[in-house]
Design a protein around this motif. Structure first.
Motif, PDB file in Angstrom:
ATOM      1  N   CYS A  14      54.023 -26.479  -7.121  1.00 19.83           N
ATOM      2  CA  CYS A  14      53.550 -25.965  -8.400  1.00 19.83           C
ATOM      3  C   CYS A  14      53.818 -24.470  -8.507  1.00 19.83           C
ATOM      4  O   CYS A  14      53.481 -23.707  -7.598  1.00 19.83           O
ATOM      5  CB  CYS A  14      52.056 -26.220  -8.566  1.00 19.83           C
ATOM      6  N   HIS A  15      54.420 -24.096  -9.622  1.00 25.89           N
ATOM      7  CA  HIS A  15      54.597 -22.679  -9.926  1.00 25.89           C
ATOM      8  C   HIS A  15      53.224 -22.012 -10.002  1.00 25.89           C
ATOM      9  O   HIS A  15      52.990 -20.972  -9.400  1.00 25.89           O
ATOM     10  CB  HIS A  15      55.342 -22.561 -11.259  1.00 25.89           C
ATOM     11  N   LEU A  16      52.305 -22.666 -10.741  1.00 30.06           N
ATOM     12  CA  LEU A  16      50.916 -22.199 -10.805  1.00 30.06           C
ATOM     13  C   LEU A  16      50.010 -23.419 -10.928  1.00 30.06           C
ATOM     14  O   LEU A  16      49.608 -23.820 -12.015  1.00 30.06           O
ATOM     15  CB  LEU A  16      50.709 -21.245 -11.987  1.00 30.06           C
ATOM     16  N   GLU A  18      46.699 -25.577 -10.880  1.00 28.49           N
ATOM     17  CA  GLU A  18      45.343 -25.215 -11.312  1.00 28.49           C
ATOM     18  C   GLU A  18      44.586 -26.432 -11.828  1.00 28.49           C
ATOM     19  O   GLU A  18      45.132 -27.522 -11.969  1.00 28.49           O
ATOM     20  CB  GLU A  18      45.398 -24.157 -12.435  1.00 28.49           C
ATOM     21  N   ASP A  33      50.263 -27.925 -13.464  1.00 22.93           N
ATOM     22  CA  ASP A  33      51.070 -26.745 -13.166  1.00 22.93           C
ATOM     23  C   ASP A  33      51.144 -25.991 -14.483  1.00 22.93           C
ATOM     24  O   ASP A  33      51.858 -26.392 -15.411  1.00 22.93           O
ATOM     25  CB  ASP A  33      52.471 -27.143 -12.687  1.00 22.93           C
ATOM     26  N   THR A 240      44.649 -21.719  -5.279  1.00 23.54           N
ATOM     27  CA  THR A 240      44.154 -21.353  -6.600  1.00 23.54           C
ATOM     28  C   THR A 240      42.816 -21.980  -6.969  1.00 23.54           C
ATOM     29  O   THR A 240      41.943 -21.298  -7.505  1.00 23.54           O
ATOM     30  CB  THR A 240      45.191 -21.717  -7.677  1.00 23.54           C
ATOM     31  N   ALA A 257      49.957 -21.981  -5.566  1.00 19.92           N
ATOM     32  CA  ALA A 257      50.963 -21.446  -6.490  1.00 19.92           C
ATOM     33  C   ALA A 257      51.992 -20.616  -5.742  1.00 19.92           C
ATOM     34  O   ALA A 257      51.711 -20.059  -4.680  1.00 19.92           O
ATOM     35  CB  ALA A 257      50.294 -20.581  -7.555  1.00 19.92           C
ATOM     36  N   GLU A 259      53.643 -18.419  -7.913  1.00 13.13           N
ATOM     37  CA  GLU A 259      53.820 -17.408  -8.956  1.00 13.13           C
ATOM     38  C   GLU A 259      53.915 -16.013  -8.328  1.00 13.13           C
ATOM     39  O   GLU A 259      53.112 -15.645  -7.474  1.00 13.13           O
ATOM     40  CB  GLU A 259      52.642 -17.437  -9.934  1.00 13.13           C
ATOM     41  N   GLY A 273      53.026 -23.461  -3.127  1.00 15.32           N
ATOM     42  CA  GLY A 273      52.985 -24.347  -4.282  1.00 15.32           C
ATOM     43  C   GLY A 273      52.562 -25.779  -4.007  1.00 15.32           C
ATOM     44  O   GLY A 273      52.423 -26.573  -4.941  1.00 15.32           O
TER      45      GLY A 273
END
Length: 294
Positions: A14-16, A18, A33, A240, A257, A259, A273
């Motif tokens: 995952c890029h971000l 959450e 993501d 995260t 993440a 990011e 990620g």
């Protein structure tokens, strides 16, 4: 203390990552993501992860009933059909603010949602935390940068939140019947001088507040009295958000993440990620379902 068993869930990064939640009826964990507009469903029963593409940036997944779930998105809250993915708008949220998006959220035991927004580039002061009961939206706290750490005590009488940029975990007395604050926030734990930043949170059955520490590769547990009582390393530098998962709610599912990481930093962090499932030997709480009517 013995190191916990940690399972890496599949190959997806995952890029971000959450907003995770868990559905005990189907033994399925859900998360998003944010930056890649993807929704994931992981079956703890068969170990399969399914990926769904979203038409917007979403940051949190909450249950409504066996057929529907709530997605907090960049312009509002949406009801999603689990069967076919159909979406309908529950209520807009900062829909006129093109420079903001939703961020951390959690459903209070009353069925109301606390949901935050922030600047798309984490601009200082653009973050806000809202209370949503059905379609009635109340602004709680503004002037934040990266609002996170939203969680509630088991009895619903205390709320927690943090501005990751500031690093101070706050607590506030709530009306347990509504999830609305009845006092001013107080400092619960000051992490402003510590490594990494407090990110998402989940509360266990004993009332410990488990937080992901973004940038420091660990989870922290804080007592209801405001002491940090445990730190657990995880194999990803940027965790995260946690949520309790499993039939016994005895494991923490943690999103992470990559990011802001360059190529060299990713090489140094092989599990960047990834989504993690951690056996901590504790019992958690299930996030309540969101109530569509106030």
């Amino acid at each position: 203390m013995e190191a916990p068993a940690i399972r890496v869930l599949g190959e997806t990064r995952c890029h971000l990552g959450e907003g995770p939640s868990y559905d005990p009826a189907t033994d399925t964990a859900w998360w998003v993501d944010i930056l890649e507009a993807r929704l994931f469903a992981f079956s703890l029963r068969d170990g399969v992860t399914r990926t769904h593409t979203l038409p917007f940036l979403a940051s949190h997944v909450a249950a409504i009933d066996p057929e529907r779930q709530l997605l907090a998105a960049e312009d509002g809250l949406y009801i999603r059909s689990i069967r076919d993915g159909a979406l309908s708008l529950q209520c807009p949220l900062e829909a006129e603010e093109a420079g903001t998006r939703s961020n951390d959220g959690r459903v209070h035991p009353s069925g109301a949602l606390w949901i935050s927004t922030m600047g798309r580039h984490a601009e200082p002061g653009r973050g806000t935390i809202y209370h949503v009961a059905g379609t009635r939206i109340t602004r709680l706290y503004g002037g934040l940068t990266i609002p996170n750490g939203i969680a509630f005590s088991p009895d619903g009488a205390t709320g927690y939140f943090v501005d990751t940029d500031e690093g101070v975990l706050r607590r506030v007395a709530l009306d347990p019947a509504t999830g609305q604050p009845v006092a001013e926030p107080e400092t619960h734990y000051d992490h402003s001088a510590g490594k990494g930043g407090i990110d998402g949170a989940a509360v266990d059955a004993e009332g410990l507040i488990w937080t992901a520490r973004f940038g420091a590769g660990c989870l922290d547990a804080y007592s209801p009295e405001g002491e940090r009582v445990r730190t657990v390393p995880v194999p990803a530098r940027q965790p995260t958000c946690p949520t309790f998962a499993g039939r016994a709610l005895d494991r923490l599912l943690v999103t992470t993440a990559y990011e802001g990481m360059d190529e060299a930093e990713r090489r140094e962090d092989p599990e960047h990620g990834r989504t993690l499932l951690i056996d901590l030997g504790i019992r958690g709480l299930l996030e309540p379902a969101f109530r569509l009517a106030a």
